[in-house]
Design a protein around this motif. Structure first.
Motif, short mmCIF file in Angstrom:
data_model
loop_
_atom_site.label_atom_id
_atom_site.label_comp_id
_atom_site.label_asym_id
_atom_site.label_seq_id
_atom_site.Cartn_x
_atom_site.Cartn_y
_atom_site.Cartn_z
N ASN A 230 -3.40 -15.44 -1.07
CA ASN A 230 -3.96 -14.49 -0.09
C ASN A 230 -4.48 -13.19 -0.68
O ASN A 230 -5.29 -12.52 -0.04
CB ASN A 230 -2.88 -14.14 0.95
CG ASN A 230 -2.45 -15.34 1.77
OD1 ASN A 230 -3.15 -15.77 2.67
ND2 ASN A 230 -1.28 -15.88 1.45
N CYS A 231 -4.00 -12.80 -1.87
CA CYS A 231 -4.27 -11.44 -2.35
C CYS A 231 -4.92 -11.36 -3.73
O CYS A 231 -5.60 -10.38 -4.04
CB CYS A 231 -2.96 -10.64 -2.40
SG CYS A 231 -1.87 -10.86 -0.98
N ALA A 232 -4.70 -12.37 -4.57
CA ALA A 232 -5.09 -12.26 -5.98
C ALA A 232 -6.59 -12.18 -6.18
O ALA A 232 -7.06 -11.61 -7.17
CB ALA A 232 -4.52 -13.44 -6.78
N MET A 233 -7.38 -12.73 -5.23
CA MET A 233 -8.83 -12.70 -5.43
C MET A 233 -9.38 -11.27 -5.42
O MET A 233 -10.47 -11.03 -5.94
CB MET A 233 -9.53 -13.55 -4.37
CG MET A 233 -9.41 -13.06 -2.95
SD MET A 233 -7.77 -13.37 -2.23
CE MET A 233 -7.72 -15.13 -2.19
N CYS A 234 -8.64 -10.33 -4.85
CA CYS A 234 -9.07 -8.93 -4.85
C CYS A 234 -8.19 -8.07 -5.76
O CYS A 234 -8.70 -7.24 -6.51
CB CYS A 234 -9.04 -8.35 -3.43
SG CYS A 234 -10.23 -9.09 -2.30
N HIS A 235 -6.89 -8.26 -5.66
CA HIS A 235 -5.95 -7.39 -6.36
C HIS A 235 -5.57 -7.90 -7.75
O HIS A 235 -4.77 -7.25 -8.43
CB HIS A 235 -4.68 -7.21 -5.54
CG HIS A 235 -4.86 -6.38 -4.30
ND1 HIS A 235 -4.98 -5.00 -4.35
CD2 HIS A 235 -4.96 -6.71 -3.00
CE1 HIS A 235 -5.12 -4.54 -3.12
NE2 HIS A 235 -5.12 -5.55 -2.28
N ASN A 236 -6.11 -9.07 -8.17
CA ASN A 236 -5.76 -9.66 -9.46
C ASN A 236 -4.40 -10.32 -9.35
O ASN A 236 -3.52 -9.88 -8.62
CB ASN A 236 -5.78 -8.59 -10.56
CG ASN A 236 -5.40 -9.10 -11.94
OD1 ASN A 236 -4.24 -9.39 -12.19
ND2 ASN A 236 -6.36 -9.16 -12.83
N VAL A 237 -4.19 -11.41 -10.07
CA VAL A 237 -2.95 -12.17 -9.97
C VAL A 237 -1.73 -11.35 -10.39
O VAL A 237 -0.61 -11.62 -9.95
CB VAL A 237 -3.06 -13.46 -10.83
CG1 VAL A 237 -3.06 -13.12 -12.31
CG2 VAL A 237 -1.93 -14.43 -10.49
N LEU B 194 -14.80 -4.42 -6.05
CA LEU B 194 -15.43 -5.10 -4.92
C LEU B 194 -16.89 -4.69 -4.87
O LEU B 194 -17.41 -4.09 -5.81
CB LEU B 194 -14.70 -4.74 -3.62
CG LEU B 194 -13.21 -5.08 -3.56
CD1 LEU B 194 -12.58 -4.57 -2.27
CD2 LEU B 194 -12.98 -6.59 -3.71
N ARG C 249 -0.88 -15.21 -4.71
CA ARG C 249 -2.02 -15.84 -5.38
C ARG C 249 -2.98 -16.45 -4.37
O ARG C 249 -4.20 -16.45 -4.58
CB ARG C 249 -1.51 -16.91 -6.36
CG ARG C 249 -0.86 -16.34 -7.60
CD ARG C 249 -0.56 -17.43 -8.62
NE ARG C 249 0.52 -18.30 -8.19
CZ ARG C 249 1.81 -18.07 -8.39
NH1 ARG C 249 2.18 -16.96 -9.01
NH2 ARG C 249 2.72 -18.93 -7.98
#
Length: 266
Positions: A158-165, A172, A156
Motif C-alpha cells: 500500500n505504501c512503498a510505491m511512494c514512500h520507498n520500501v 512524485l 509494501r
C-alpha cells in the motif's frame, strides 16, 4: 426479688441478622452517595475542560486559520473546507508544523510547530465540535508491539510505491514528494493513514484495520531501530543511487588505475 425468666433476657434469633442488614444498608448507601457525587464532579470537570478547550480553539482558529478555511470551516479559494476532517487531521497538520502554511507551494512543508501541544489540542477540539470526523488515536493504538512481518507486507503493498520500501521517501509529480518516515512520531503515522493528507490516499479502518495500522507502525519502527544488514545504505533510495555510486566511484577507480598503469609503463 423475683428473677425474670431466662427466656425474657434472650435476643430474638433474627436480631443479629437485622443489625447486619441495617449496617450494610447504611454502608452501601453512603458508598453509593459518595461514588455518585465523585462521578458527577468528574463528569462536570471533564465537560468544563472540554468546553474551555473548544472556546480556546475557536479564538485560535479565528486568529490563525479562518482567513483561508472560513469562519465556519467552509473553506475558500485559499484553503480547503475542514468540514468532516476531524480532530486527527488537525492534530497532524498543526502538530507537524505543516499548518499554518509558511508559503504557497506544491505541498505543505514540515517545519517546527507554531502552536503548543495544548493549543493544537484546542484547535482539534474546536474543529471536531463543528463537524465530526476521525479522532486522534489512543495510546493503545500506537504501540509498537504489533506484527512487524504483517506490517511489512501491508506497507509494501500500500505504501512503498511512494514512500520507498524502507520508508526513505520518494519524488512524485509536479514538485511533490512522499516524505521519509524515519524518526516520525507513531501518532502522526497513524493520523496520516487515517486522514490521507495532501497527495496520500485515505486508509480508513475499513481499508486497513487499527490492528493492521499498528503492525505497519511496528514495521517502520523496526526499520528505524535496526541497522541495515547489507552495510552502507546509500539513503535506501534503491538501484538508481547504487548504480550512480558504482558509476562514479567504481568505474572512476578503474579509469584512474588504468591511467596510472599506463603512465608508469611509459
Amino acid at each position: 426479688m423475683a428473677r425474670k425468666p431466662a427466656k425474657a433476657n434472650r435476643r430474638h434469633p433474627l436480631a443479629t441478622v437485622v443489625l447486619i442488614a441495617i449496617g450494610l444498608a447504611f454502608t452501601g448507601g453512603g458508598y453509593a452517595l459518595f461514588t455518585s457525587t465523585a462521578t458527577a464532579k468528574t463528569d462536570t470537570a471533564s465537560a468544563t475542560d472540554s468546553a474551555s478547550s473548544v472556546a480556546e480553539g475557536s479564538k485560535l482558529f479565528a486568529a490563525n486559520c479562518a482567513t483561508c478555511h472560513g469562519m465556519n470551516l467552509e473553506g475558500s479559494t485559499a484553503g480547503p473546507s475542514l468540514l468532516g476532517v476531524g480532530a486527527a487531521s488537525v492534530d497532524f497538520q498543526v502538530g507537524t508544523g505543516r499548518m499554518p502554511l509558511a508559503m504557497q507551494g506544491p505541498q505543505a512543508m514540515e517545519k517546527p510547530p507554531q502552536f503548543t501541544a495544548e493549543q493544537t489540542q484546542a484547535l482539534a477540539d474546536y474543529v471536531a465540535s463543528l463537524s465530526p470526523g476521525p479522532a486522534i488515536p489512543t495510546d493503545d493504538q500506537l504501540t509498537t508491539t504489533g506484527n512487524a512481518t504483517n506490517g511489512g507486507e501491508l506497507f509494501r503493498i500500500n505504501c512503498a510505491m511512494c514512500h520507498n520500501v524502507a520508508g526513505a521517501g520518494g519524488a512524485l509529480t509536479e514538485g511533490k514528494f512522499a516524505p521519509a518516515l524515519t524518526d516520525v512520531d507513531a501518532k502522526y503515522i497513524y493520523e496520516a493513514m487515517l486522514t490521507g493528507p495532501q497527495n496520500m490516499p485515505v486508509f480508513n479502518d475499513h481499508n486497513i484495520t487499527p490492528e493492521d495500522k499498528r503492525d505497519i507502525i511496528t514495521y517502520l519502527k523496526y526499520l528505524q531501530n535496526n541497522p541495515s544488514p547489507g552495510g552502507f545504505e546509500l539513503g535506501n533510495l534503491g538501484p538508481v543511487a547504487e548504480g550512480l555510486f558504482i558509476w562514479i566511484f567504481g568505474i572512476g577507480a578503474v579509469v584512474a588505475l588504468t591511467v596510472w598503469l599506463t603512465a608508469k609503463s611509459n
